[in-house]
Design an enzyme around this catalytic site. Structure first.
Site, PDB file in Angstrom:
ATOM      1  N   ASP A  87      83.808  43.700  58.407  1.00 26.12           N
ATOM      2  CA  ASP A  87      83.129  42.796  57.475  1.00 26.12           C
ATOM      3  C   ASP A  87      82.115  42.010  58.308  1.00 26.12           C
ATOM      4  OD1 ASP A  87      82.620  41.247  55.109  1.00 26.12           O
ATOM      5  OD2 ASP A  87      83.898  39.665  55.899  1.00 26.12           O
ATOM      6  N   SER A  88      81.304  41.209  57.621  1.00 24.37           N
ATOM      7  CA  SER A  88      80.369  40.350  58.338  1.00 24.37           C
ATOM      8  C   SER A  88      81.103  39.228  59.082  1.00 24.37           C
ATOM      9  CB  SER A  88      79.388  39.728  57.351  1.00 24.37           C
ATOM     10  OG  SER A  88      80.110  39.002  56.371  1.00 24.37           O
ATOM     11  N   CYS A 137      83.637  44.926  53.045  1.00 28.28           N
ATOM     12  CA  CYS A 137      82.545  44.009  52.722  1.00 28.28           C
ATOM     13  C   CYS A 137      81.853  44.588  51.501  1.00 28.28           C
ATOM     14  CB  CYS A 137      81.594  43.949  53.919  1.00 28.28           C
ATOM     15  SG  CYS A 137      80.059  43.071  53.548  1.00 28.28           S
ATOM     16  N   GLU A 158      83.616  30.560  55.705  1.00 25.42           N
ATOM     17  CA  GLU A 158      83.506  30.686  57.167  1.00 25.42           C
ATOM     18  C   GLU A 158      83.713  29.328  57.846  1.00 25.42           C
ATOM     19  OE1 GLU A 158      82.957  33.382  59.304  1.00 25.42           O
ATOM     20  OE2 GLU A 158      83.153  34.793  57.642  1.00 25.42           O
ATOM     21  N   CYS A 191      83.475  39.761  46.519  1.00 25.54           N
ATOM     22  CA  CYS A 191      83.136  39.513  47.918  1.00 25.54           C
ATOM     23  C   CYS A 191      84.480  39.294  48.597  1.00 25.54           C
ATOM     24  CB  CYS A 191      82.260  38.273  48.035  1.00 25.54           C
ATOM     25  SG  CYS A 191      82.036  37.707  49.738  1.00 25.54           S
ATOM     26  N   HIS A 206      85.311  37.606  50.982  1.00 23.30           N
ATOM     27  CA  HIS A 206      85.595  36.214  51.357  1.00 23.30           C
ATOM     28  C   HIS A 206      86.256  35.442  50.200  1.00 23.30           C
ATOM     29  CE1 HIS A 206      82.788  36.929  54.694  1.00 23.30           C
ATOM     30  NE2 HIS A 206      83.123  35.755  55.198  1.00 23.30           N
TER      31      HIS A 206
END
Ligand code: DGL
Length: 266
Positions: free
Chosen positions: A11-12, A74, A153, A185, A187
């Protein structure tokens, strides 16, 4: 390819750890190598060409470490770069969009589904297309929530600022009669509490983590690459300073120790 080889997940940033967690829960014997492309997070505000370039770098790195399957954990990368990644490496590749769309298509009763995701994922229309293919006639409301990834994040998973942002973003969706909302997403499952608080208990929240873990398991079983014994280990790589990622990863996975290793791309 050997059954003992690890599964690759990327993932990012920390979002894909929600998928990693589901994979470990389902297949505790498997080794996993996780890559968080923290030098480039967020992917969601970048162009398709840039997201594809970043995704290919990570995919090649993981392929070179001998992964037996690659999970693109992702949504942005799955929406924009999945085909390019699958063409570039000689390893089976799975994305997160189809499993999420299928789960939502099966869950909705009134055929009215919301999708929240990054700007790039929403602009790609990938979820809406997957939902319509699976359930023709479905009504879809798509919405980008660009601040959610930086808030996650930052570790602000239940912070008042995050609740405020959620109230702002989701106000329009609340006025619709959607009965299902895709957390599009990886996240966003970390914001489930906040999103539930805003949307109320009658809207079903869908994240693709469990569905992706299930699909990964059946892929490995079909290829006779399931590891049957032992206790799997996880190894973490990031493309920028490991400290913050490691702290959040420990919190998310409930670990007392462990640090990600830095692998910077040129
Ligand atoms: N977790 C990612 C996704 O599922 C990427 C978010 C981002 O980097 O913008 O889209």
């Amino acid at each position: 390819m050997k059954a003992n080889a690890p599964i690759g997940i990327f993932d990012s940033g920390i979002g894909g750890l929600t998928v990693l967690k589901a994979v470990i829960r389902r297949m505790p014997e498997e080794d996993v190598i996780y890559f968080g492309d923290t030098a480039h997070v967020p992917y969601g505000s970048k162009s398709g060409a840039t997201v594809t370039r970043y995704s290919l770098e990570v995919a090649r790195f993981l392929a070179a470490r001998g992964v037996k399957a690659l999970v693109v954990a992702c949504n942005t990368s799955s929406a924009l770069a999945l085909d390019a990644v699958a063409r570039a490496i000689d390893v089976p590749v799975l994305g997160v969009i189809l499993p999420g769309a299928n789960a939502a298509a099966a869950a909705t009763r009134n055929g009215h589904v919301g999708i929240i995701g990054t700007e790039a994922t929403i602009a790609s229309g990938a979820y809406a297309a997957a939902l319509r293919a699976r359930r023709p006639g479905v009504r879809v409301e798509s919405l980008a929530c660009p601040l959610f990834v930086p808030l996650v994040e930052e570790g602000w998973w239940g912070h008042p600022a995050t609740l405020l942002a959620a109230r702002h973003y989701l106000a329009g969706l609340r006025r619709t009669d959607i009965d299902t909302l895709i957390l599009g997403c990886t996240h966003y499952p970390l914001l489930k509490g906040v999103v539930r608080r805003v949307m109320g208990p009658s809207v079903r929240l869908i994240d693709s983590a469990d569905a992706v873990a299930r699909e990964t398991e059946s892929l490995l079983e079909n290829l006779e690459l399931r590891r049957r014994q032992g206790r799997g280990r996880q190894k973490f790589f990031v493309s920028d300073d490991p400290k913050r990622f490691s702290r959040l990863a420990r919190r998310l996975l409930g670990l007392r120790s462990g640090t990600a290793e830095l692998h910077a791309f040129d």
